[in-house]
Scaffold this active site. Sequence first.
Site, PDB file in Angstrom:
ATOM      1  N   LYS A 112     -11.656   7.428 -55.407  1.00 29.38           N
ATOM      2  CA  LYS A 112     -12.793   8.022 -56.538  1.00 29.38           C
ATOM      3  C   LYS A 112     -12.656   9.405 -56.336  1.00 29.38           C
ATOM      4  CE  LYS A 112     -15.487   3.891 -56.741  1.00 29.38           C
ATOM      5  NZ  LYS A 112     -16.848   2.954 -56.937  1.00 29.38           N
ATOM      6  N   LYS A 195      -7.989  -4.923 -59.484  1.00 31.17           N
ATOM      7  CA  LYS A 195      -9.424  -5.775 -59.682  1.00 31.17           C
ATOM      8  C   LYS A 195     -10.184  -5.399 -60.988  1.00 31.17           C
ATOM      9  CE  LYS A 195     -12.750  -2.625 -57.746  1.00 31.17           C
ATOM     10  NZ  LYS A 195     -13.904  -2.475 -56.963  1.00 31.17           N
ATOM     11  N   LYS A 198     -15.422  -1.661 -63.431  1.00 27.60           N
ATOM     12  CA  LYS A 198     -16.081  -1.084 -64.474  1.00 27.60           C
ATOM     13  C   LYS A 198     -15.267   0.391 -64.966  1.00 27.60           C
ATOM     14  CE  LYS A 198     -19.856   1.057 -61.820  1.00 27.60           C
ATOM     15  NZ  LYS A 198     -19.298   0.470 -60.564  1.00 27.60           N
TER      16      LYS A 198
HETATM   17  N1  AQP Z   1     -13.161  -7.471 -59.352  1.00 30.10           N
HETATM   18  C1  AQP Z   1     -14.169  -7.920 -58.323  1.00 30.10           C
HETATM   19  N2  AQP Z   1     -13.804  -9.097 -57.790  1.00 30.10           N
HETATM   20  C2  AQP Z   1     -14.594  -9.557 -56.978  1.00 30.10           C
HETATM   21  N3  AQP Z   1     -15.779  -8.728 -56.483  1.00 30.10           N
HETATM   22  C3  AQP Z   1     -16.019  -7.617 -56.838  1.00 30.10           C
HETATM   23  N4  AQP Z   1     -16.907  -6.764 -56.750  1.00 30.10           N
HETATM   24  C4  AQP Z   1     -16.924  -5.532 -57.590  1.00 30.10           C
HETATM   25  N5  AQP Z   1     -15.601  -5.725 -58.289  1.00 30.10           N
HETATM   26  C5  AQP Z   1     -15.017  -7.370 -58.006  1.00 30.10           C
HETATM   27  C6  AQP Z   1     -18.120  -6.654 -55.919  1.00 30.10           C
HETATM   28  O1  AQP Z   1     -19.259  -6.699 -56.713  1.00 30.10           O
HETATM   29  C7  AQP Z   1     -20.273  -6.065 -55.765  1.00 30.10           C
HETATM   30  C8  AQP Z   1     -21.091  -4.944 -56.333  1.00 30.10           C
HETATM   31  O2  AQP Z   1     -20.296  -3.911 -56.431  1.00 30.10           O
HETATM   32  P1  AQP Z   1     -20.742  -2.259 -56.602  1.00 30.10           P
HETATM   33  O3  AQP Z   1     -21.980  -2.072 -56.867  1.00 30.10           O
HETATM   34  O4  AQP Z   1     -20.027  -1.604 -55.667  1.00 30.10           O
HETATM   35  O5  AQP Z   1     -19.813  -2.007 -57.874  1.00 30.10           O
HETATM   36  P2  AQP Z   1     -18.639  -1.555 -57.977  1.00 30.10           P
HETATM   37  O6  AQP Z   1     -17.741  -2.079 -56.780  1.00 30.10           O
HETATM   38  O7  AQP Z   1     -18.735  -0.168 -57.981  1.00 30.10           O
HETATM   39  O8  AQP Z   1     -18.069  -2.174 -58.953  1.00 30.10           O
HETATM   40  P3  AQP Z   1     -16.639  -2.031 -59.685  1.00 30.10           P
HETATM   41  O9  AQP Z   1     -16.759  -2.430 -61.207  1.00 30.10           O
HETATM   42  O10 AQP Z   1     -15.717  -2.212 -58.961  1.00 30.10           O
HETATM   43  O11 AQP Z   1     -16.947  -0.330 -59.961  1.00 30.10           O
HETATM   44  P4  AQP Z   1     -15.847   0.798 -59.810  1.00 30.10           P
HETATM   45  O12 AQP Z   1     -14.935   0.733 -60.779  1.00 30.10           O
HETATM   46  O13 AQP Z   1     -16.626   1.943 -59.771  1.00 30.10           O
HETATM   47  O14 AQP Z   1     -15.208   0.686 -58.327  1.00 30.10           O
HETATM   48  C9  AQP Z   1     -19.441  -5.645 -54.425  1.00 30.10           C
HETATM   49  O15 AQP Z   1     -19.942  -6.610 -53.555  1.00 30.10           O
HETATM   50  C10 AQP Z   1     -18.237  -5.717 -54.915  1.00 30.10           C
HETATM   51  O16 AQP Z   1     -17.364  -5.946 -53.623  1.00 30.10           O
END
Ligand code: AQP
Length: 332
Positions: A112, A195, A198
């Site tokens: 990040k 993966k 978002k």
């Molecule tokens: N692709 C995924 N498959 C399985 N689990 C996932 N999680 C996120 N993406 C996947 C799980 O969702 C939960 C919440 O995650 P968060 O609030 O930390 O959101 P995040 O990880 O920021 O979601 P994103 O979309 O992956 O955001 P970015 O792009 O910012 O990294 C967690 O338990 C996570 O493991």
Amino acid sequence: RPRSLSGIQPTAESFHLGNYLGAVRQWVGLQEDHDAFYFIADLHALTVQPDPAQLRARVHRSAAQLLAAGVDPERSALFCQSHVPEHTQLAWVFNCLTGFGEAGRMTQFKDKSAKAGADKASVGLFTYPILQAADILLYNPHHVPVGEDQRQHLELSRNLAQRFNHHYGETFRQPEAYIVKGTAKIADLQDPTAKMSKSASSPNGIVDLLDDPKKAAKKIRSAVTDSGDTIRYDPEGQPGIANLLTLFATVAGTTVDDVVAQFEGQQYGHLKVALADLVADLVSGFGERTRAYLDDPAELDRVLAAGAARAREVAAPVVVDVYDKVGLVRGV
Ligand code: AQP
């Protein structure tokens, strides 16, 4: 009863299928036989300086979606991280127990901060996993349901629990990550080696739970697959099809083997069309339930306040105990 604990960042618009299948579905399952604590991680959201008015709206939007997903506030304490000040109080103690190099090795921070540009990444983004350790250990949970991307952060929490116990006496349980193998890493529909996230490069790679059902179906039908024509589960050789099979099995509540058998001899297109229908149904019901919860913001506030009160009952004595153990003098 064992305890489960997890959190999720307040989403800008909608949670995606990866969040739901990888994490939130497990939250819902675990509340059956666990004392469950689930929170909206609004303090974590601050690490990238969101717009204040939007952040406020995102908290309600997230609470409504978690309820729509099946989190039951009668059984689970559903709360907002910033409503329980013990999270940041404990985080400071853990900040002081974490090595600079150790924090720098967190791959999510490296990814990040590389994206943001080294000078733009905040100190908050750097210490995020340490606040996360406090989020977790405050509740002494047995199980922490998360996706695969959180495994390293969970390991840091376990190390900090052990380190604290070693220095100051037995206090924290080392929590187990509750990572369900098949759905731990739902892949991006346009780039099945990445993966679903978002911050994906193409919006067509992610299905948002609040997508219009037709749009969600179209994204599934346009998913990238390889040039072969045999439907089989081969995550290395055919990651796109493997991802669609995982999605199908999970959404339909069956196994990947059953889905492979069901589509034996058929073409990729048949699998995509059938999955598109399933996903359209899922997001249609999800959207309706979420909108109904959003119609009653006072009720959402009530749920979050009740959840925070239950969380503080557990969290407050832990901070008193920790502050005593590290040698802070109690205020009068
Ligand atoms: N692709 C995924 N498959 C399985 N689990 C996932 N999680 C996120 N993406 C996947 C799980 O969702 C939960 C919440 O995650 P968060 O609030 O930390 O959101 P995040 O990880 O920021 O979601 P994103 O979309 O992956 O955001 P970015 O792009 O910012 O990294 C967690 O338990 C996570 O493991």
